[in-house]
Design a protein around this motif. Sequence first.
Motif, PDB file in Angstrom:
ATOM      1  N   VAL A 218      32.197   0.957   3.277  1.00 15.32           N
ATOM      2  CA  VAL A 218      32.637   1.856   4.380  1.00 15.32           C
ATOM      3  C   VAL A 218      32.978   3.304   3.089  1.00 15.32           C
ATOM      4  O   VAL A 218      33.476   3.096   2.107  1.00 15.32           O
ATOM      5  CB  VAL A 218      33.703   1.735   5.205  1.00 15.32           C
ATOM      6  CG1 VAL A 218      33.370   0.748   6.025  1.00 15.32           C
ATOM      7  CG2 VAL A 218      34.945   1.617   4.647  1.00 15.32           C
ATOM      8  N   THR A 219      32.773   4.551   3.872  1.00 22.58           N
ATOM      9  CA  THR A 219      33.269   5.743   3.138  1.00 22.58           C
ATOM     10  C   THR A 219      34.670   5.793   3.373  1.00 22.58           C
ATOM     11  O   THR A 219      35.593   5.460   4.269  1.00 22.58           O
ATOM     12  CB  THR A 219      32.590   6.881   3.976  1.00 22.58           C
ATOM     13  OG1 THR A 219      31.274   6.667   4.063  1.00 22.58           O
ATOM     14  CG2 THR A 219      32.835   8.141   3.244  1.00 22.58           C
ATOM     15  N   GLU A 220      35.265   6.386   2.359  1.00 24.42           N
ATOM     16  CA  GLU A 220      36.747   6.536   2.141  1.00 24.42           C
ATOM     17  C   GLU A 220      37.162   7.155   3.509  1.00 24.42           C
ATOM     18  O   GLU A 220      36.627   8.080   4.038  1.00 24.42           O
ATOM     19  CB  GLU A 220      37.179   7.487   1.099  1.00 24.42           C
ATOM     20  CG  GLU A 220      37.323   6.802  -0.263  1.00 24.42           C
ATOM     21  CD  GLU A 220      37.495   7.681  -1.367  1.00 24.42           C
ATOM     22  OE1 GLU A 220      37.402   7.279  -2.839  1.00 24.42           O
ATOM     23  OE2 GLU A 220      37.497   9.027  -1.255  1.00 24.42           O
ATOM     24  N   GLY A 221      38.287   6.638   4.121  1.00 30.70           N
ATOM     25  CA  GLY A 221      38.955   7.233   5.262  1.00 30.70           C
ATOM     26  C   GLY A 221      38.378   6.837   6.641  1.00 30.70           C
ATOM     27  O   GLY A 221      38.622   7.162   7.607  1.00 30.70           O
ATOM     28  N   ASP A 222      37.539   5.955   6.425  1.00 28.24           N
ATOM     29  CA  ASP A 222      36.442   5.103   7.663  1.00 28.24           C
ATOM     30  C   ASP A 222      37.691   4.661   8.509  1.00 28.24           C
ATOM     31  O   ASP A 222      38.764   3.916   8.205  1.00 28.24           O
ATOM     32  CB  ASP A 222      35.798   4.333   7.304  1.00 28.24           C
ATOM     33  CG  ASP A 222      34.850   3.783   8.581  1.00 28.24           C
ATOM     34  OD1 ASP A 222      33.693   4.044   8.767  1.00 28.24           O
ATOM     35  OD2 ASP A 222      35.666   2.870   8.964  1.00 28.24           O
ATOM     36  N   GLN A 223      37.355   4.916   9.838  1.00 28.95           N
ATOM     37  CA  GLN A 223      38.374   4.397  10.732  1.00 28.95           C
ATOM     38  C   GLN A 223      37.629   3.164  11.600  1.00 28.95           C
ATOM     39  O   GLN A 223      38.131   2.157  11.935  1.00 28.95           O
ATOM     40  CB  GLN A 223      39.012   5.423  11.668  1.00 28.95           C
ATOM     41  CG  GLN A 223      40.282   6.091  11.225  1.00 28.95           C
ATOM     42  CD  GLN A 223      41.382   5.302  10.699  1.00 28.95           C
ATOM     43  OE1 GLN A 223      41.795   4.213  11.157  1.00 28.95           O
ATOM     44  NE2 GLN A 223      41.799   5.648   9.376  1.00 28.95           N
ATOM     45  N   GLN A 224      36.383   3.605  12.220  1.00 24.71           N
ATOM     46  CA  GLN A 224      35.906   2.962  13.121  1.00 24.71           C
ATOM     47  C   GLN A 224      35.517   1.304  12.698  1.00 24.71           C
ATOM     48  O   GLN A 224      35.952   0.607  13.315  1.00 24.71           O
ATOM     49  CB  GLN A 224      34.654   3.560  13.580  1.00 24.71           C
ATOM     50  CG  GLN A 224      34.406   4.093  14.865  1.00 24.71           C
ATOM     51  CD  GLN A 224      33.158   4.745  15.242  1.00 24.71           C
ATOM     52  OE1 GLN A 224      33.089   5.498  14.369  1.00 24.71           O
ATOM     53  NE2 GLN A 224      32.484   4.295  16.204  1.00 24.71           N
ATOM     54  N   VAL A 225      34.818   1.463  11.402  1.00 23.09           N
ATOM     55  CA  VAL A 225      34.571  -0.027  11.029  1.00 23.09           C
ATOM     56  C   VAL A 225      35.629  -0.632  10.618  1.00 23.09           C
ATOM     57  O   VAL A 225      35.918  -1.911  10.894  1.00 23.09           O
ATOM     58  CB  VAL A 225      33.541   0.141   9.757  1.00 23.09           C
ATOM     59  CG1 VAL A 225      33.206  -1.075   9.339  1.00 23.09           C
ATOM     60  CG2 VAL A 225      32.185   1.004  10.229  1.00 23.09           C
TER      61      VAL A 225
ATOM     62  N   ASP B  65      36.481  -7.547   9.258  1.00 25.88           N
ATOM     63  CA  ASP B  65      37.466  -8.346   8.762  1.00 25.88           C
ATOM     64  C   ASP B  65      38.164  -7.801   7.476  1.00 25.88           C
ATOM     65  O   ASP B  65      39.397  -7.968   7.114  1.00 25.88           O
ATOM     66  CB  ASP B  65      36.868  -9.978   8.509  1.00 25.88           C
ATOM     67  CG  ASP B  65      36.623 -10.357   9.885  1.00 25.88           C
ATOM     68  OD1 ASP B  65      37.445 -10.974  10.454  1.00 25.88           O
ATOM     69  OD2 ASP B  65      35.342 -10.225  10.369  1.00 25.88           O
ATOM     70  N   HIS B  66      37.298  -7.199   6.575  1.00 20.42           N
ATOM     71  CA  HIS B  66      37.528  -6.655   5.502  1.00 20.42           C
ATOM     72  C   HIS B  66      36.686  -5.387   5.206  1.00 20.42           C
ATOM     73  O   HIS B  66      35.610  -5.324   5.589  1.00 20.42           O
ATOM     74  CB  HIS B  66      37.341  -7.494   4.163  1.00 20.42           C
ATOM     75  CG  HIS B  66      37.613  -8.886   4.407  1.00 20.42           C
ATOM     76  ND1 HIS B  66      38.711  -9.318   4.408  1.00 20.42           N
ATOM     77  CD2 HIS B  66      36.892 -10.087   4.910  1.00 20.42           C
ATOM     78  CE1 HIS B  66      38.838 -10.749   4.793  1.00 20.42           C
ATOM     79  NE2 HIS B  66      37.618 -11.120   4.966  1.00 20.42           N
ATOM     80  N   VAL B  67      37.234  -4.380   4.604  1.00 24.52           N
ATOM     81  CA  VAL B  67      36.514  -3.160   4.426  1.00 24.52           C
ATOM     82  C   VAL B  67      36.789  -2.729   2.727  1.00 24.52           C
ATOM     83  O   VAL B  67      38.024  -2.826   2.150  1.00 24.52           O
ATOM     84  CB  VAL B  67      36.785  -1.840   5.074  1.00 24.52           C
ATOM     85  CG1 VAL B  67      36.124  -1.956   6.781  1.00 24.52           C
ATOM     86  CG2 VAL B  67      38.132  -1.341   5.029  1.00 24.52           C
ATOM     87  N   ILE B  68      35.742  -2.555   2.179  1.00 25.60           N
ATOM     88  CA  ILE B  68      35.725  -1.838   0.544  1.00 25.60           C
ATOM     89  C   ILE B  68      35.195  -0.345   0.743  1.00 25.60           C
ATOM     90  O   ILE B  68      34.101  -0.138   1.330  1.00 25.60           O
ATOM     91  CB  ILE B  68      34.861  -2.699  -0.258  1.00 25.60           C
ATOM     92  CG1 ILE B  68      35.504  -4.301  -0.368  1.00 25.60           C
ATOM     93  CG2 ILE B  68      35.151  -2.154  -1.710  1.00 25.60           C
ATOM     94  CD1 ILE B  68      34.279  -5.172  -0.889  1.00 25.60           C
ATOM     95  N   GLU B  69      36.256   0.504   0.319  1.00 27.95           N
ATOM     96  CA  GLU B  69      35.888   2.194   0.469  1.00 27.95           C
ATOM     97  C   GLU B  69      35.340   2.457  -0.689  1.00 27.95           C
ATOM     98  O   GLU B  69      35.263   1.976  -1.832  1.00 27.95           O
ATOM     99  CB  GLU B  69      37.396   2.778   0.706  1.00 27.95           C
ATOM    100  CG  GLU B  69      37.931   2.254   1.919  1.00 27.95           C
ATOM    101  CD  GLU B  69      38.922   3.508   2.162  1.00 27.95           C
ATOM    102  OE1 GLU B  69      39.515   4.123   1.187  1.00 27.95           O
ATOM    103  OE2 GLU B  69      39.504   3.544   3.338  1.00 27.95           O
ATOM    104  N   VAL B  70      34.278   3.396  -0.383  1.00 27.93           N
ATOM    105  CA  VAL B  70      33.464   3.958  -1.406  1.00 27.93           C
ATOM    106  C   VAL B  70      33.615   5.645  -1.285  1.00 27.93           C
ATOM    107  O   VAL B  70      33.811   5.988  -0.125  1.00 27.93           O
ATOM    108  CB  VAL B  70      32.029   3.483  -1.705  1.00 27.93           C
ATOM    109  CG1 VAL B  70      31.799   2.000  -2.238  1.00 27.93           C
ATOM    110  CG2 VAL B  70      31.153   3.929  -0.410  1.00 27.93           C
ATOM    111  N   PRO B  71      33.705   6.339  -2.457  1.00 25.20           N
ATOM    112  CA  PRO B  71      33.721   7.755  -2.167  1.00 25.20           C
ATOM    113  C   PRO B  71      32.509   8.261  -1.484  1.00 25.20           C
ATOM    114  O   PRO B  71      31.433   7.716  -1.482  1.00 25.20           O
ATOM    115  CB  PRO B  71      33.984   8.205  -3.475  1.00 25.20           C
ATOM    116  CG  PRO B  71      34.332   7.028  -4.462  1.00 25.20           C
ATOM    117  CD  PRO B  71      33.555   5.974  -3.834  1.00 25.20           C
TER     118      PRO B  71
END
Length: 366
Positions: free
Chosen positions: A305-312, A317-323
């Motif tokens: 997901v995009t940094e700061g994402d809330q919905q996903v 179960d896990h999120v990995i953020e990308v800029p």
Amino acid sequence: EKGGYDHFMLKEIYEQPRAILDTFRGRLRTNEAIIKMSGVEDNMKKFLNADRIIVVACGTSWHAGLVSEYIFEDLARIPVEVEYASEFRYRNPVITEKDLVIAISQSGETADTLAAIKLAKSKGAFVFGVCNVVGSSIARETDAGAYTHAGPEIGVASTKAFTTQITVLTLIALRLARAKGTISSSDYRHHLIELELIPSKVEKVLKSDDYVKTIANIYKDVKNFLYLGRGYNFPVALEGALKLKEISYIHAEGYPAAEMKHGPIALIDENMPIVVIATKKGHYDKVVSNIQEIKSRKGKIIGIVTEGDQQVKELADHVIEVPETLESLSPLVTTIPLQLLSYHIAVMLNKNVDQPRNLAKSVTVE
Ligand code: M6R
């Protein structure tokens, strides 16, 4: 020789900020708002007069070709077909001197790609090569080309070759878009500025390595994985699945997220991890509803997901953020966590990461 890393693959994953920079260095001139690639400039007429571009490649290079299809069509409005070199050469393809062929190959020695090039040339098409190995057979056989400057790639699983191939193809597409006037000058500048920021963004994604490792530990023993993405990130899903298959021997499939309902959804149960590329730009809402469908069937979601994402974040179960970056450049960042995930799973399963069974670095047989 592995520079302190346990495996070449990990070293090469970590080299990507540098490799991408080396690939656009001297070519991308943001201050002057120009892209300079002699192989393209010297043959500009051929590029501009081509009715269509046919990309031929195999494996990961074919995935880079698929990403380029989105970029060329989206930015430069040139129709593109992406072909497995092995199929192209054996099926009597329609090809004329009005076609421009781009052959993509890290090694420059892949037999099927070489044969496809020879076939295209015999029909009068102009063939442009995107290779990593200088002086390789494909580099010599093509009419012109542009090298990726990834440096030697030793690990059989291709990593930095993929991101640098996308970098070269993006530069070409932007240059052609500018020449054709299919992109506005402000949009063009915006792309150049954003492309220049990619190495530091990749650097940032690499910082999620420890977290990716914890996810790898949770799922390392499953038998099947699904990878979903849309648009520019559909080929990234294919590439993520290929990486996992190659080095961990876990069965994995990549799909366009919207295709899930046409079949793969039947596979989903509480044992199925699904890696979903769900960055903000690019049909985000549709991907979110795919994720809801997966959750209602108890599938496990690993979201990119995009940094700061809330919905996903709330659903997964896990999120990995990308800029955040432009949608067209997003494969350069979203592919990194998928490389790391397959790497860590393979290491945890004690597989031979750099030399997986049955595979060779370059496939010189047909
Ligand atoms: O050297 P090439 O780019 O022509 O190689 C093409 C494929 O054999 C290669 O990408 C293969 O799929 C890799 N092992 C992928 O990690």
